[in-house]
Design a protein around this motif. Structure first.
Motif, PDB file in Angstrom:
ATOM      1  N   LEU A  36      38.337  30.843  42.253  1.00 34.51           N
ATOM      2  CA  LEU A  36      37.885  32.070  42.825  1.00 34.51           C
ATOM      3  C   LEU A  36      37.938  33.332  41.867  1.00 34.51           C
ATOM      4  CD1 LEU A  36      39.813  31.846  46.185  1.00 34.51           C
ATOM      5  CD2 LEU A  36      37.601  31.482  45.707  1.00 34.51           C
ATOM      6  N   SER A  37      37.008  34.149  42.167  1.00 30.54           N
ATOM      7  CA  SER A  37      36.870  35.343  41.201  1.00 30.54           C
ATOM      8  C   SER A  37      36.679  36.367  42.246  1.00 30.54           C
ATOM      9  CB  SER A  37      36.006  35.158  40.217  1.00 30.54           C
ATOM     10  OG  SER A  37      34.561  34.951  40.703  1.00 30.54           O
ATOM     11  N   LYS A  38      36.639  37.581  41.663  1.00 29.03           N
ATOM     12  CA  LYS A  38      36.447  38.955  42.314  1.00 29.03           C
ATOM     13  C   LYS A  38      34.813  38.895  42.662  1.00 29.03           C
ATOM     14  CE  LYS A  38      37.140  43.739  42.209  1.00 29.03           C
ATOM     15  NZ  LYS A  38      37.832  45.148  41.370  1.00 29.03           N
ATOM     16  N   GLY A  39      34.327  39.351  43.984  1.00 26.76           N
ATOM     17  CA  GLY A  39      33.286  39.374  44.495  1.00 26.76           C
ATOM     18  C   GLY A  39      32.443  38.076  45.209  1.00 26.76           C
ATOM     19  N   ASP A  40      33.320  36.764  44.998  1.00 25.75           N
ATOM     20  CA  ASP A  40      32.895  35.625  45.740  1.00 25.75           C
ATOM     21  C   ASP A  40      32.874  36.165  47.182  1.00 25.75           C
ATOM     22  OD1 ASP A  40      32.756  34.586  43.255  1.00 25.75           O
ATOM     23  OD2 ASP A  40      34.646  33.096  43.720  1.00 25.75           O
ATOM     24  N   LYS A  41      31.813  35.424  47.810  1.00 23.94           N
ATOM     25  CA  LYS A  41      31.908  35.376  49.295  1.00 23.94           C
ATOM     26  C   LYS A  41      32.223  34.136  49.836  1.00 23.94           C
ATOM     27  CE  LYS A  41      27.962  38.449  49.649  1.00 23.94           C
ATOM     28  NZ  LYS A  41      28.558  39.488  50.224  1.00 23.94           N
ATOM     29  N   ILE A  42      33.301  34.099  50.734  1.00 24.81           N
ATOM     30  CA  ILE A  42      33.898  32.878  51.186  1.00 24.81           C
ATOM     31  C   ILE A  42      34.005  32.833  52.596  1.00 24.81           C
ATOM     32  CG2 ILE A  42      35.406  32.783  49.077  1.00 24.81           C
ATOM     33  CD1 ILE A  42      37.699  33.879  50.692  1.00 24.81           C
ATOM     34  N   VAL A  53      38.078  40.925  47.121  1.00 20.74           N
ATOM     35  CA  VAL A  53      38.170  42.179  46.533  1.00 20.74           C
ATOM     36  C   VAL A  53      38.995  42.191  45.251  1.00 20.74           C
ATOM     37  CG1 VAL A  53      38.747  44.564  47.010  1.00 20.74           C
ATOM     38  CG2 VAL A  53      37.426  43.376  48.780  1.00 20.74           C
ATOM     39  N   ALA A  54      40.378  41.246  45.606  1.00 22.05           N
ATOM     40  CA  ALA A  54      41.434  41.377  44.768  1.00 22.05           C
ATOM     41  C   ALA A  54      42.048  39.881  44.681  1.00 22.05           C
ATOM     42  CB  ALA A  54      42.386  42.556  44.573  1.00 22.05           C
ATOM     43  N   ILE A  55      42.520  39.669  43.606  1.00 25.88           N
ATOM     44  CA  ILE A  55      43.212  38.163  43.414  1.00 25.88           C
ATOM     45  C   ILE A  55      44.476  38.462  42.812  1.00 25.88           C
ATOM     46  CG2 ILE A  55      43.262  35.873  42.597  1.00 25.88           C
ATOM     47  CD1 ILE A  55      40.194  35.971  42.578  1.00 25.88           C
ATOM     48  N   GLU A  56      45.796  38.412  43.693  1.00 32.84           N
ATOM     49  CA  GLU A  56      46.822  38.376  43.099  1.00 32.84           C
ATOM     50  C   GLU A  56      47.587  36.937  42.990  1.00 32.84           C
ATOM     51  OE1 GLU A  56      48.654  40.579  46.288  1.00 32.84           O
ATOM     52  OE2 GLU A  56      47.366  42.461  45.977  1.00 32.84           O
ATOM     53  N   ASP A  57      48.630  36.674  42.561  1.00 31.56           N
ATOM     54  CA  ASP A  57      49.191  35.489  42.301  1.00 31.56           C
ATOM     55  C   ASP A  57      48.840  34.260  43.219  1.00 31.56           C
ATOM     56  OD1 ASP A  57      50.534  36.436  40.147  1.00 31.56           O
ATOM     57  OD2 ASP A  57      52.347  36.999  41.288  1.00 31.56           O
ATOM     58  N   GLY A  58      49.175  34.166  44.242  1.00 34.85           N
ATOM     59  CA  GLY A  58      48.992  33.210  45.325  1.00 34.85           C
ATOM     60  C   GLY A  58      48.056  33.631  46.697  1.00 34.85           C
ATOM     61  N   ASN A  59      47.963  35.077  46.803  1.00 34.42           N
ATOM     62  CA  ASN A  59      47.042  35.768  47.628  1.00 34.42           C
ATOM     63  C   ASN A  59      45.679  36.351  47.257  1.00 34.42           C
ATOM     64  OD1 ASN A  59      49.229  35.214  49.278  1.00 34.42           O
ATOM     65  ND2 ASN A  59      50.296  37.445  48.490  1.00 34.42           N
ATOM     66  N   ILE A  60      44.810  36.304  48.104  1.00 37.68           N
ATOM     67  CA  ILE A  60      43.588  37.048  47.823  1.00 37.68           C
ATOM     68  C   ILE A  60      43.434  38.082  48.759  1.00 37.68           C
ATOM     69  CG2 ILE A  60      42.454  35.196  46.894  1.00 37.68           C
ATOM     70  CD1 ILE A  60      41.181  34.603  49.462  1.00 37.68           C
ATOM     71  N   VAL A  61      42.771  39.253  48.582  1.00 36.02           N
ATOM     72  CA  VAL A  61      42.519  40.356  49.389  1.00 36.02           C
ATOM     73  C   VAL A  61      41.160  40.246  49.656  1.00 36.02           C
ATOM     74  CG1 VAL A  61      42.282  42.542  49.703  1.00 36.02           C
ATOM     75  CG2 VAL A  61      44.204  41.742  48.405  1.00 36.02           C
ATOM     76  N   LEU A  62      40.561  40.235  51.099  1.00 32.52           N
ATOM     77  CA  LEU A  62      39.193  39.893  51.442  1.00 32.52           C
ATOM     78  C   LEU A  62      38.771  41.405  52.147  1.00 32.52           C
ATOM     79  CD1 LEU A  62      39.072  36.767  53.222  1.00 32.52           C
ATOM     80  CD2 LEU A  62      38.497  37.301  50.977  1.00 32.52           C
ATOM     81  N   ASP A  63      37.312  41.551  51.937  1.00 32.63           N
ATOM     82  CA  ASP A  63      36.813  42.681  52.527  1.00 32.63           C
ATOM     83  C   ASP A  63      35.882  42.090  53.595  1.00 32.63           C
ATOM     84  OD1 ASP A  63      35.710  45.252  53.208  1.00 32.63           O
ATOM     85  OD2 ASP A  63      33.835  44.984  51.805  1.00 32.63           O
ATOM     86  N   CYS A  64      36.334  42.659  54.827  1.00 26.06           N
ATOM     87  CA  CYS A  64      35.691  41.815  56.074  1.00 26.06           C
ATOM     88  C   CYS A  64      35.372  43.260  56.905  1.00 26.06           C
ATOM     89  CB  CYS A  64      36.579  41.044  56.788  1.00 26.06           C
ATOM     90  SG  CYS A  64      37.340  39.545  55.749  1.00 26.06           S
ATOM     91  N   ALA A  65      33.934  43.370  56.726  1.00 28.18           N
ATOM     92  CA  ALA A  65      33.444  44.476  57.527  1.00 28.18           C
ATOM     93  C   ALA A  65      33.962  45.838  57.368  1.00 28.18           C
ATOM     94  CB  ALA A  65      33.025  44.332  59.020  1.00 28.18           C
ATOM     95  N   GLY A  66      34.400  45.998  56.124  1.00 28.62           N
ATOM     96  CA  GLY A  66      35.106  47.369  55.751  1.00 28.62           C
ATOM     97  C   GLY A  66      36.593  47.553  56.025  1.00 28.62           C
TER      98      GLY A  66
END
Length: 110
Positions: A36-42, A53-66
């Motif tokens: 996974l990389s920043k900007g991927d739609k999942i 939006v961001a990738i940390e160790d075992g977590n990802i941050v998603l942008d969902c409708a703002g």
């Protein structure tokens, strides 16, 4: 000895029909989640669509409708579009968009 051969054949058949395909699928999922990389739609396992939006160790941050939501990396089920592919599609769509002339229905009838 004659009873041992069918048992061994069943074990081999069980391995090739069930265990080996499951191991292949698990390797594909693991490589997809680690790639996974920043900007991927999942899409997450729960069905939530978002952009990474961001990738940390075992977590990802998603942008969902703002709004930004944090998920475990293992919660990703599908990658819809990689970040590089998204940029290419946007560029193609911008160049292919043409304005279509609009006609007034009343003037065509006269």
């Amino acid at each position: 000895m004659a009873m041992l051969i069918p048992l061994l054949l069943m074990i081999v058949l069980f391995y090739f029909l069930l265990i080996r395909p499951q191991q292949k699928r698990q390797k594909e999922v693991t490589s997809m989640q680690s790639g996974l990389s920043k900007g991927d739609k999942i899409i997450t396992i729960g069905g939530l669509h978002g952009t990474v939006v961001a990738i940390e160790d075992g977590n990802i941050v998603l942008d969902c409708a703002g709004s930004e939501l944090t998920f475990d990396r293992n919660a990703v089920r599908t990658v819809l579009a990689k970040a590089d592919a998204v940029e290419e599609v946007v560029e193609v769509e911008e160049t292919e968009v043409e304005e279509t002339p609009t006609t007034d229905v009343d003037t065509e009838k006269k």
